[in-house]
Design an enzyme around this catalytic site. Structure first.
Site, PDB file in Angstrom:
ATOM      1  N   LYS A  18     -42.109  67.669 -15.735  1.00  8.77           N
ATOM      2  CA  LYS A  18     -41.921  67.811 -17.191  1.00  8.77           C
ATOM      3  C   LYS A  18     -42.888  68.838 -17.769  1.00  8.77           C
ATOM      4  O   LYS A  18     -42.537  69.661 -18.600  1.00  8.77           O
ATOM      5  CB  LYS A  18     -42.195  66.472 -17.893  1.00  8.77           C
ATOM      6  CG  LYS A  18     -41.112  65.450 -17.684  1.00  8.77           C
ATOM      7  CD  LYS A  18     -41.425  64.182 -18.436  1.00  8.77           C
ATOM      8  CE  LYS A  18     -42.561  63.411 -17.825  1.00  8.77           C
ATOM      9  NZ  LYS A  18     -42.301  62.052 -17.429  1.00  8.77           N
ATOM     10  N   HIS A  65     -51.966  66.047 -21.066  1.00  7.27           N
ATOM     11  CA  HIS A  65     -51.127  64.889 -20.744  1.00  7.27           C
ATOM     12  C   HIS A  65     -52.016  63.721 -20.353  1.00  7.27           C
ATOM     13  O   HIS A  65     -52.952  63.878 -19.574  1.00  7.27           O
ATOM     14  CB  HIS A  65     -50.176  65.223 -19.584  1.00  7.27           C
ATOM     15  CG  HIS A  65     -49.264  64.084 -19.258  1.00  7.27           C
ATOM     16  ND1 HIS A  65     -48.107  63.838 -19.963  1.00  7.27           N
ATOM     17  CD2 HIS A  65     -49.361  63.105 -18.340  1.00  7.27           C
ATOM     18  CE1 HIS A  65     -47.525  62.761 -19.477  1.00  7.27           C
ATOM     19  NE2 HIS A  65     -48.255  62.293 -18.495  1.00  7.27           N
ATOM     20  N   ARG A 124     -37.033  53.946 -11.281  1.00  8.57           N
ATOM     21  CA  ARG A 124     -38.331  53.455 -10.780  1.00  8.57           C
ATOM     22  C   ARG A 124     -38.827  52.287 -11.622  1.00  8.57           C
ATOM     23  O   ARG A 124     -39.407  51.339 -11.103  1.00  8.57           O
ATOM     24  CB  ARG A 124     -39.370  54.593 -10.831  1.00  8.57           C
ATOM     25  CG  ARG A 124     -39.162  55.618  -9.730  1.00  8.57           C
ATOM     26  CD  ARG A 124     -40.032  56.829  -9.963  1.00  8.57           C
ATOM     27  NE  ARG A 124     -41.424  56.491 -10.123  1.00  8.57           N
ATOM     28  CZ  ARG A 124     -42.280  57.145 -10.907  1.00  8.57           C
ATOM     29  NH1 ARG A 124     -41.886  58.193 -11.595  1.00  8.57           N
ATOM     30  NH2 ARG A 124     -43.525  56.771 -10.982  1.00  8.57           N
ATOM     31  N   SER A 164     -43.209  63.316 -11.279  1.00 10.92           N
ATOM     32  CA  SER A 164     -42.618  62.976 -12.576  1.00 10.92           C
ATOM     33  C   SER A 164     -43.359  63.698 -13.704  1.00 10.92           C
ATOM     34  O   SER A 164     -42.757  64.385 -14.532  1.00 10.92           O
ATOM     35  CB  SER A 164     -42.702  61.452 -12.754  1.00 10.92           C
ATOM     36  OG  SER A 164     -42.502  61.077 -14.081  1.00 10.92           O
ATOM     37  N   ASP A 167     -36.093  63.745 -13.667  1.00  9.35           N
ATOM     38  CA  ASP A 167     -37.174  62.789 -13.948  1.00  9.35           C
ATOM     39  C   ASP A 167     -36.668  61.660 -14.841  1.00  9.35           C
ATOM     40  O   ASP A 167     -37.009  60.500 -14.641  1.00  9.35           O
ATOM     41  CB  ASP A 167     -38.362  63.490 -14.606  1.00  9.35           C
ATOM     42  CG  ASP A 167     -39.408  62.466 -15.037  1.00  9.35           C
ATOM     43  OD1 ASP A 167     -39.909  61.756 -14.146  1.00  9.35           O
ATOM     44  OD2 ASP A 167     -39.673  62.328 -16.235  1.00  9.35           O
TER      45      ASP A 167
END
Ligand code: URA
Length: 443
Positions: free
Chosen positions: A187, A82, A168, A183, A161
């Protein structure tokens, strides 16, 4: 439990219990807490932060707001990567098939571009027919068959999320380490992975502009992953100039195709091979980063990474002929070159400005609803440190927005600083983070 009391407690710097955090998140999801109260709560967290225990509790609540995929019946150590997001960051598209070609299964759930940053999903969807909205059965089928699958977040995965991120985004509460960590990790932990490699970007084009913040974010992310039983490592990488040459969607896919077929785009491939090596190591196929890198290079040189990419494209409904022959893709209505107005060296390229120029030409979006133009984009022809002569092409732009191209070109020109002397070299990969701390990059 009164939500106003919980907001006040956090506003005044208190530490929240699981019940209190749960009341806020579940209350927002079931409609008993209105958006204005959750917004105030998020702002209180933004200013007062959360300690590590609160952050893991928040992650846990968000993770279990949806389903947690179980891929234990599939062989192999499943590893994902990620990135915290950047400009021209197309690493996942080369890396996922490359790592799968090394025998490590890669189930990847990616996001869309927002703000100045691009998103892997938008890039993949520029391949005609490519489906990123597979259902869970299809997701399992593709990973089982190809060893790699790349999809978007579904309604079942970490729905908290999805709701919180949207709120946000419009309440100025994105750049907050506990909120970013919960967040991202909610995921990632839902995907069914055993291990995770993080690319934490730092510099003008990143959410974490300073290296100190990037280090703090990486330590939290790694600690949360480790706490949930997922082996997690991270690399802090530079995002002060765009990564590679292409910024857009289809043009980024073309750059990935070229790299998968053996082209060397030095900065892009350095990040891709380093992160890929980390994944191959965590996947149990290499004993070190150096060994992992050699395996990744071999997967590209042998053509296996490219074959794996074609297999994934085919299984996800994409047009294989289009990726085999990228020149057949439609072109933008107009293009323009940005040239250097003096002799010297490229001292800096402001990635944030390049990202915003990409939005002006239609390659990105400022709101989630906006449509992007897959053909639109920028090609960066000179990178930081390159010598330039007056009149040399610094970058080119392509768009269907004929009315915007001149202003986009002048914005892009300002993103380049031309200096008399070459800039000081700064390393692209700054540090390595694991559960024991921050270290120099292993070679
Ligand atoms: N990416 C995410 O998924 N979440 C954040 O909060 C920031 C970047």
């Amino acid at each position: 439990m009164n939500p106003t009391e919980i907001i006040r407690k956090k506003r005044d710097g208190g530490t929240l219990s699981r019940d209190e955090i749960n009341r806020m998140i579940q209350g927002y999801l079931d409609g008993s807490i209105p958006e204005y109260q959750l917004s105030a709560f998020l702002m209180a967290v933004y200013f007062q932060k959360m300690n590590f225990e609160e952050t893991t509790i928040l992650t846990d609540i968000m993770l279990h707001s949806g389903i947690v995929i179980n891929l234990k019946d599939l062989p192999g150590i499943k590893v994902d990567k990620h990135s915290t997001g950047g400009v021209g960051d197309k690493v996942s598209i080369i890396l996922a098939p490359m790592v799968a070609a090394c025998g490590v299964p890669v189930p990847m759930i990616s996001g869309r571009g927002l703000g100045h940053t691009g998103g892997t999903l938008d890039k993949l969807e520029s391949i005609p027919g490519f489906r990123t909205t597979l259902n869970l059965e299809e997701y399992r089928k593709v990973i089982a068959e190809a060893g790699v699958v790349m999809i978007g977040q579904t309604a079942e995965i970490a729905p908290a999320d999805k709701r919180l991120y949207a709120l946000r985004d419009v309440t100025g509460t994105v750049e907050c380490i506990p909120l970013i960590s919960s967040s991202i990790m909610s995921k990632k932990l839902a995907e069914g992975i055993d291990a995770l490699v993080l690319d934490i970007k730092t510099g003008r084009g990143a959410f974490m502009a300073t290296e100190a913040d990037a280090v703090r974010l990486s330590e939290t992310l790694v600690a949360v992953g480790t706490m949930f039983g997922v082996r997690t490592i991270g690399f802090i990488t530079d995002m002060s100039q765009p990564l590679g040459r292409a910024v857009g969607n289809w043009n980024e896919i073309v750059e990935c195709i070229e790299c998968l077929r053996g082209a060397d785009v030095p900065d892009l491939m350095e990040v891709t091979l380093t992160l890929g090596a980390g994944m191959v190591m965590l996947g149990g196929k290499a004993g070190s980063i150096a060994e992992g890198k050699a395996l990744c290079k071999e997967a590209i040189a042998s053509g296996r990474a490219w074959e794996k990419f074609l297999q994934m494209v085919r299984l996800q409904g994409g047009d294989v002929a289009a990726v085999e022959n990228p020149a057949s893709y439609p072109r933008s209505a107009v293009s323009m070159e940005v040239r250097s107005s003096s002799d010297g060296f490229v001292g800096a390229i402001d990635a944030l400005e390049v990202g915003f120029t990409g939005i002006m030409v239609g390659a990105g979006r400022m709101t989630v609803e906006e449509r992007i133009d897959p053909k639109a984009g920028i090609m960066v022809m000179k990178k930081v440190g390159d010598r330039v002569k007056k009149g040399d092409i610094l970058a080119t732009l392509g768009t269907d927005r004929t009315g915007s191209i001149s202003s986009a070109a002048s914005r892009l020109e300002k993103a380049f600083s031309i200096t008399a002397a070459p800039p000081e070299h700064t390393p692209l990969i700054r540090s390595f983070v694991d559960s024991t701390g921050v270290h120099p990059v292993p070679r």
